[in-house]
Write an enzyme that holds these catalytic residues in place. Sequence first.
Site, PDB file in Angstrom:
ATOM      1  N   THR A 120       0.831  -1.197   0.000  1.00  0.00           N
ATOM      2  CA  THR A 120       0.000   0.000   0.000  1.00  0.00           C
ATOM      3  C   THR A 120       0.871   1.255   0.000  1.00  0.00           C
ATOM      4  O   THR A 120       1.782   1.386   0.820  1.00  0.00           O
ATOM      5  CB  THR A 120      -0.924   0.034   1.245  1.00  0.00           C
TER       6      THR A 120
ATOM      7  N   CYS B  23      31.935   4.570  13.569  1.00  0.00           N
ATOM      8  CA  CYS B  23      32.444   4.231  14.906  1.00  0.00           C
ATOM      9  C   CYS B  23      31.677   3.037  15.468  1.00  0.00           C
ATOM     10  O   CYS B  23      30.458   3.079  15.570  1.00  0.00           O
ATOM     11  CB  CYS B  23      32.295   5.419  15.844  1.00  0.00           C
TER      12      CYS B  23
END
Length: 386
Positions: free
Chosen positions: A237, A325
């Site tokens: 949808t 990181c």
Amino acid sequence: MELIYVDHAATSPLHPDVLNEMLPYFQTHFGNPSSIHQIGRQARQALDKARRTIASVLNVHEQTLIFTSGGTEADNMAILGYALEHKSKGNHIITSKVEHHAVLHACQELEKRGFDVTYLPVDETGRVKLNDVQEALRDDTILVTLMFGNNEVGTIQPIEEVGQLLQEHQAVFHTDAVQACGMVELNLSQLPVDMLSVSAHKINGPKGVGLLYMKEGIKVKPVLFGGEQERKRRAGTENVAAVVGFAKAMELSNRSIMERTERYQKFAQTLIDVWSKKEVDFYVNGHQHERLPHVLNVSFPYVNIESLLMNLDMASICASSGSACTAGSIEPSHVLVAMFENESERVQSAIRFSFGFGNTNEQIERVALDTAEIVKRLRQQEEYIS
């Protein structure tokens, strides 16, 4: 202290006009566009209008646009969908080493499925050489995918030249234009690409919606299965409110490209001028001319980037690193490694400032001055420890 956001390449704030455009489709016009009753028809009309608006901005036919959940799905649909649909024509794909992970990981998945992928190198500006593309082409090459503008360093690839090169070859050409959309004019009636990916949240639109432009006649194998939405090409949808917001964001960004380009170039120059005046040691990464105006990637040699980002954050400045990181350690950016393989210090000391809606001259001046002060302090600490 005012919070300053200079990480617009990661995501951008929703424009107020975009929000206002979207609001009715959460409550009043909430229908499923596949429903035939009047509430559904209202949603369908909004969806069709938004598609026409975006098609007009990109200068293409409406039926060539497929709405997706974002840039990642659009990239995956183009790469996996085309390769799997056309593997009888060949199994060779060409891409570059500096692509977004949505492209790189899709290509790696194809390798697991028996495809052969060539990862082109780039020069120190982050650009692919046209000659390398030409030499990599084979009779069994079916797809070339190169990003329009790099999300980390801003370098723009020679898209038009590569597209022209492929005119006489069976390989189709896909470009990830997620960072370029809204920053450079994308006239797809003239740009020689067969598929192009865009995402709304990079241009002050909502998260969770993007699109894949697919030239008429191009066929891909669906990556989602279910209903017959998007001309049977993408099941699910449609996110009507998000698509409506996407269209408004496209309108707004396209209208102001020249003005914002000039403003962002001035922002970048302000940072560079202040750092030079303050005698900060730095290198600008990426192409100096063929670049997206809103991205400035800079290396500050011998400065711990995690410390710099933390100090900037404490100063209420939101920027990002060119490195990912994880668990307290820094893994160098694959983009910077491809550009500066033998210059580890430049690779591991890079930070990205990216400009956008809401940034002012005063904010950028403060970013420049605070960054200079923090970098100098961290360098002194490093020298003291050494």
